[in-house]
Design a protein around this motif. Structure first.
Motif, PDB file in Angstrom:
ATOM      1  N   PRO A 197       0.714  -1.178   0.115  1.00 54.28           N
ATOM      2  CA  PRO A 197       0.049   0.016  -0.031  1.00 54.28           C
ATOM      3  C   PRO A 197       0.800   1.217   0.001  1.00 54.28           C
ATOM      4  O   PRO A 197       1.854   1.280   0.713  1.00 54.28           O
ATOM      5  CB  PRO A 197      -0.736  -0.274   1.238  1.00 54.28           C
ATOM      6  N   ASN A 198       0.380   2.198  -0.708  1.00 58.81           N
ATOM      7  CA  ASN A 198       0.841   3.607  -0.832  1.00 58.81           C
ATOM      8  C   ASN A 198       0.329   4.510   0.252  1.00 58.81           C
ATOM      9  O   ASN A 198      -1.200   4.310   0.506  1.00 58.81           O
ATOM     10  CB  ASN A 198       1.199   4.065  -2.045  1.00 58.81           C
ATOM     11  N   ALA A 199       0.772   5.682   0.484  1.00 61.58           N
ATOM     12  CA  ALA A 199       0.191   6.769   1.253  1.00 61.58           C
ATOM     13  C   ALA A 199      -1.132   7.300   0.560  1.00 61.58           C
ATOM     14  O   ALA A 199      -2.086   7.926   1.238  1.00 61.58           O
ATOM     15  CB  ALA A 199       1.015   7.786   1.593  1.00 61.58           C
ATOM     16  N   ASP A 200      -1.160   7.232  -0.758  1.00 62.71           N
ATOM     17  CA  ASP A 200      -2.384   7.900  -1.432  1.00 62.71           C
ATOM     18  C   ASP A 200      -3.637   6.830  -1.646  1.00 62.71           C
ATOM     19  O   ASP A 200      -4.537   7.118  -2.200  1.00 62.71           O
ATOM     20  CB  ASP A 200      -2.094   8.408  -2.903  1.00 62.71           C
ATOM     21  N   GLY A 201      -3.453   5.773  -1.028  1.00 65.28           N
ATOM     22  CA  GLY A 201      -4.381   4.536  -1.137  1.00 65.28           C
ATOM     23  C   GLY A 201      -4.299   3.899  -2.322  1.00 65.28           C
ATOM     24  O   GLY A 201      -5.080   2.730  -2.744  1.00 65.28           O
ATOM     25  N   ALA A 226      -1.736  -8.572  -0.537  1.00 64.27           N
ATOM     26  CA  ALA A 226      -1.676  -7.498   0.108  1.00 64.27           C
ATOM     27  C   ALA A 226      -1.282  -7.823   1.759  1.00 64.27           C
ATOM     28  O   ALA A 226      -1.473  -8.922   2.125  1.00 64.27           O
ATOM     29  CB  ALA A 226      -2.860  -6.766   0.067  1.00 64.27           C
ATOM     30  N   PRO A 227      -0.965  -6.787   2.330  1.00 68.48           N
ATOM     31  CA  PRO A 227      -0.940  -7.126   4.076  1.00 68.48           C
ATOM     32  C   PRO A 227      -1.934  -8.004   4.616  1.00 68.48           C
ATOM     33  O   PRO A 227      -1.741  -8.913   5.448  1.00 68.48           O
ATOM     34  CB  PRO A 227      -0.716  -5.833   4.494  1.00 68.48           C
ATOM     35  N   GLY A 228      -3.230  -7.823   4.240  1.00 69.52           N
ATOM     36  CA  GLY A 228      -4.489  -8.362   4.710  1.00 69.52           C
ATOM     37  C   GLY A 228      -4.825  -9.797   3.941  1.00 69.52           C
ATOM     38  O   GLY A 228      -5.678 -10.326   4.287  1.00 69.52           O
ATOM     39  N   GLY A 273      -1.842   0.006  -8.617  1.00 64.65           N
ATOM     40  CA  GLY A 273      -3.100  -0.787  -8.736  1.00 64.65           C
ATOM     41  C   GLY A 273      -4.049  -0.153  -7.595  1.00 64.65           C
ATOM     42  O   GLY A 273      -3.611   0.554  -6.584  1.00 64.65           O
ATOM     43  N   TRP A 274      -5.553  -0.335  -7.828  1.00 63.95           N
ATOM     44  CA  TRP A 274      -6.376   0.314  -7.006  1.00 63.95           C
ATOM     45  C   TRP A 274      -7.087  -1.025  -6.221  1.00 63.95           C
ATOM     46  O   TRP A 274      -7.468  -1.853  -7.076  1.00 63.95           O
ATOM     47  CB  TRP A 274      -7.531   1.301  -7.713  1.00 63.95           C
TER      48      TRP A 274
END
Length: 542
Positions: A197-201, A226-228, A273-274
C-alpha cells in the motif's frame, strides 16, 4: 479425360443465417424474449456471411505479434493485431456481446446476449476472450463503487476504441483479468505477486503472471498478496496522468489453438493498482467474474458443437458415396443425429444457465444457488465433450475435414481450450463438490429442478434416482467426482430436454445418454430414434 473437372465436391457453407437454429429461437420465446429474435437473427446473418468467415480466416492466419520496444529502445509492450481482428471486435462490441447486458433494461438481457454470443463465436473464437472478460468484469468491479461509477458506463458502451490511452478518455473499454501464476495455476491462493500500500490509497504490485490474455485491454483485475491477504486490484495499462503503467510483456504463448488471441506472460514491477473489495477478499471478489467466464466456456463449447455438426450435415447432404448421398445412408444418419443430440443438449443447458443468471442478477437467491451448482457441473461436462465431438464431426468430412480450408482443424484445435480455461476438468468437478459442501442446500435446489420432469420419461426417472444414491457415500466422493458431476450434468440436460425440447431430441437423448443402451462413441443410437427430425433441426438454412 477432363481431368480438372470438379464433381461430387460440396459447395461452400456460406451466406446463411447462423441464428436460424430452433434450439436458440425456442429458448428466447420460452423466456419471453421474442422481441430480441430479430436482433439475434441480424447477428446470425453476419456470422454466416462470406465477409465474416473471411475475417475469421484472416485473424487465424495472422496471429498477433509482440512489440516489446520501439525502434529507439524504449519499452512499449504492445501487441500488434491483424486488421481483421479489430473488425471482428467492432462487430462483437457493436452487437453488445461484451458488457452491454448490465445496462440493458429489456427482457432477459443475459439470455439474449448468450444467444448472440453463441451464434457469433462460430466466426472466430479468439476475439471472444476479451469480449467474455469484459462481460464478466462488471459485477467484480462493483466491489469498488467509485471505480464502477467511473468505468462501467464505458464498459457497457457499444463502441470499440482500441489503443493505449487514459481509460476515462476513451469511447469504450475492454477489460481483462490477470490471475494465474506459474507456481500455482488454478490454485490462486498460492500466488506470490505482492501488493504494497501507498499513502495515497494506491498499491504497488510486483510479480509475474503466467497467463494474461488480451494484454492490450484497457485494464485488468489482478490478484496479489496484500498485507491483509490475497486481494483484487484494478490495474490500468495507462495511468490517469497519461503515463504508461509498468506492464512488461515477457512473451506471447505459442498455443495449440485460439491463434487470433494473444495470451501473454506479464511482469509487474511497482505497477500501480487500486484495491477492488476488501484486503484478503480477492477470491470472493473475483469469483463472480469466474462464474460468468465459465458460462461463456459452456456457451463456447456448445457453439463449437453446433458449428461442427452443421458443417458435417451440410457435407453429408451434398456428398455422394457408394451410390447414395451420405445423409441418406443409415449409419451416417446415426452419427449425425448423435452429434446433433450432443449439440442441442449442450446449447439448451448453456442458454438455460444464462436465463438463470438473469434471475440471479435480479436477486433471486434460489436461482443464484442453482446457477452456482449447475454451472460448475455443466462447465465440466459440456467442455469435456467438446473435443470428442469436434473429432467426430471432422471425420464426417473424411480427408477433406483434415484440411485447413475446411475450418474443421481450427474447430478441433479450439475445442480443448474451453475445458482448460477457468479450471481444467478436475478443478471444475471438485468445485462442484466444494459448492455442495459449502452450501449443502444447493443439492436440494438442483434435485428439485431436475425433478420437475419426473414422470415424463422412465429413463430420466431412473437416472435421477441413481444420482441421488451417488451422494450416500461421502468418504469416496472426491475419487468419484468426475462420474458424479458428469451424471449431474447429463441428468440436467435430460430434464431440460424432456420439459422444453423437441420430443425426438428428448427421446433420443434419454435413450442414448440416460438409458441402458449407451454407446462408447458417437453413432451408436438405439433403434427407434427419430433421426430425421433430429437432423432437420441442425441443418443450415441457406
Amino acid at each position: 479425360m477432363p481431368t480438372h473437372e470438379v464433381t461430387n465436391q460440396v459447395p461452400p457453407l456460406v451466406d446463411f443465417d447462423a441464428a436460424e437454429q430452433p434450439v436458440i429461437l425456442e429458448a428466447l420465446r420460452r423466456a419471453g424474449a421474442e422481441s430480441a429474435i430479430d436482433d439475434v437473427r441480424a447477428v446470425g446473418k453476419v456470422a454466416g456471411s462470406a465477409e465474416a468467415q473471411t475475417l475469421g480466416d484472416l485473424a487465424e492466419a495472422h496471429p498477433p505479434v509482440l512489440r516489446t520496444h520501439d525502434r529507439y529502445g524504449h519499452r512499449i509492450d504492445e501487441v500488434e493485431y491483424d486488421p481483421s481482428y479489430h473488425r471482428l471486435m467492432e462487430y462483437a462490441v457493436g452487437f453488445g456481446l461484451h458488457a452491454a447486458p448490465w445496462a440493458d433494461s429489456g427482457p432477459s438481457p443475459h439470455l439474449v446476449r448468450a444467444a448472440k454470443m453463441s451464434v457469433w463465436s462460430q466466426v472466430d473464437a479468439g476475439h471472444g476472450c476479451p469480449i467474455s472478460m469484459t462481460y464478466a468484469v462488471v459485477p467484480a468491479l462493483r466491489a469498488n463503487p467509485e471505480l464502477a461509477a467511473q468505468y462501467e458506463p464505458l464498459l457497457v458502451a457499444k463502441e470499440y476504441d482500441p489503443g493505449l490511452r487514459v481509460p476515462s478518455t476513451k469511447r469504450g473499454l475492454i477489460a481483462g483479468m490477470s490471475m494465474t501464476e506459474k507456481q500455482g495455476g488454478s490454485d490462486v491462493r498460492a500466488n506470490t505477486t505482492a501488493a504494497v500500500p501507498n499513502a495515497d490509497g494506491t498499491y504497488r504490485i510486483t510479480g509475474h503472471k503466467w497467463f494474461t490474455s488480451a494484454p492490450m485491454s484497457d485494464f485488468f483485475l489482478v490478484l496479489a498478496q496484500a498485507p491483509g491477504g490475497l486481494s483484487c486490484f484494478f490495474v490500468p495499462r495507462v495511468l490517469p496522468d497519461g503515463t504508461r503503467n509498468t506492464f512488461n510483456l515477457q512473451r506471447l504463448k505459442d498455443k495449440l489453438g485460439n491463434h487470433s488471441n494473444a495470451s501473454s506472460e506479464v511482469e509487474y514491477d511497482d505497477t500501480v493498482g487500486w484495491l477492488v473489495g476488501a484486503e484478503g477478499r480477492g477470491v470472493p471478489t473475483i469469483i463472480e467474474m469466474v462464474n460468468l467466464t465459465r458460462l461463456d466456456c459452456t456457451l463456447g463449447s456448445a457453439s463449437g458443437m453446433r458449428a461442427g455438426v452443421a458443417m458435417a450435415v451440410h457435407h453429408a447432404t451434398h456428398r455422394r458415396a457408394f451410390g447414395a448421398h451420405l445423409i441418406d445412408q443409415p449409419l451416417m444418419r446415426n452419427v449425425l443425429a448423435d452429434l446433433a443430440l450432443e449439440a442441442e443438449g449442450a446449447t439448451t443447458v448453456a442458454l438455460w444457465l444464462a436465463e438463470v443468471t438473469d434471475r440471479a442478477v435480479a436477486g433471486d437467491e434460489t436461482a443464484d444457488r442453482l446457477r452456482r451448482i449447475a454451472l460448475a457441473a455443466s462447465k465440466y461436462y459440456v467442455c469435456k465433450r467438446g473435443p470428442i465431438h469436434a473429432a467426430e464431426a471432422l471425420e464426417c468430412l473424411g480427408g477433406n475435414g483434415y484440411v485447413e480450408e475446411s475450418r474443421m482443424p481450427r474447430l478441433y484445435r479450439e475445442a480443448p481450450l474451453m475445458s482448460v480455461w477457468e479450471g481444467s476438468g478436475n478443478v471444475a468437478a471438485l468445485d462442484t463438490l466444494r459448492a455442495l459442501a459449502k452450501q449443502p442446500e444447493t443439492l436440494g435446489v438442483f434435485l428439485d429442478e431436475v425433478e420437475q420432469a419426473r414422470g415424463a420419461d422412465a429413463r430420466l426417472d431412473a437416472a435421477i434416482a441413481a444420482l441421488r444414491d451417488r451422494f450416500t457415500d461421502f468418504d469416496t466422493i472426491q475419487y468419484r467426482a468426475r462420474r458424479v458431476v458428469g451424471e449431474m450434468a447429463q441428468v440436467l440436460q435430460g430434464s431440460l430436454l424432456v420439459r422444453y425440447g423437441h420430443p425426438a431430441v428428448a427421446d433420443g437423448y434419454t435413450a442414448s445418454r440416460l438409458g441402458r443402451d449407451r454407446g462408447d462413441v458417437f453413432g451408436t443410437l438405439p433403434h427407434g430414434v427419430d433421426t430425421g427430425s433430429i437432423i432437420e433441426r441442425v441443418m443450415p438454412k441457406l
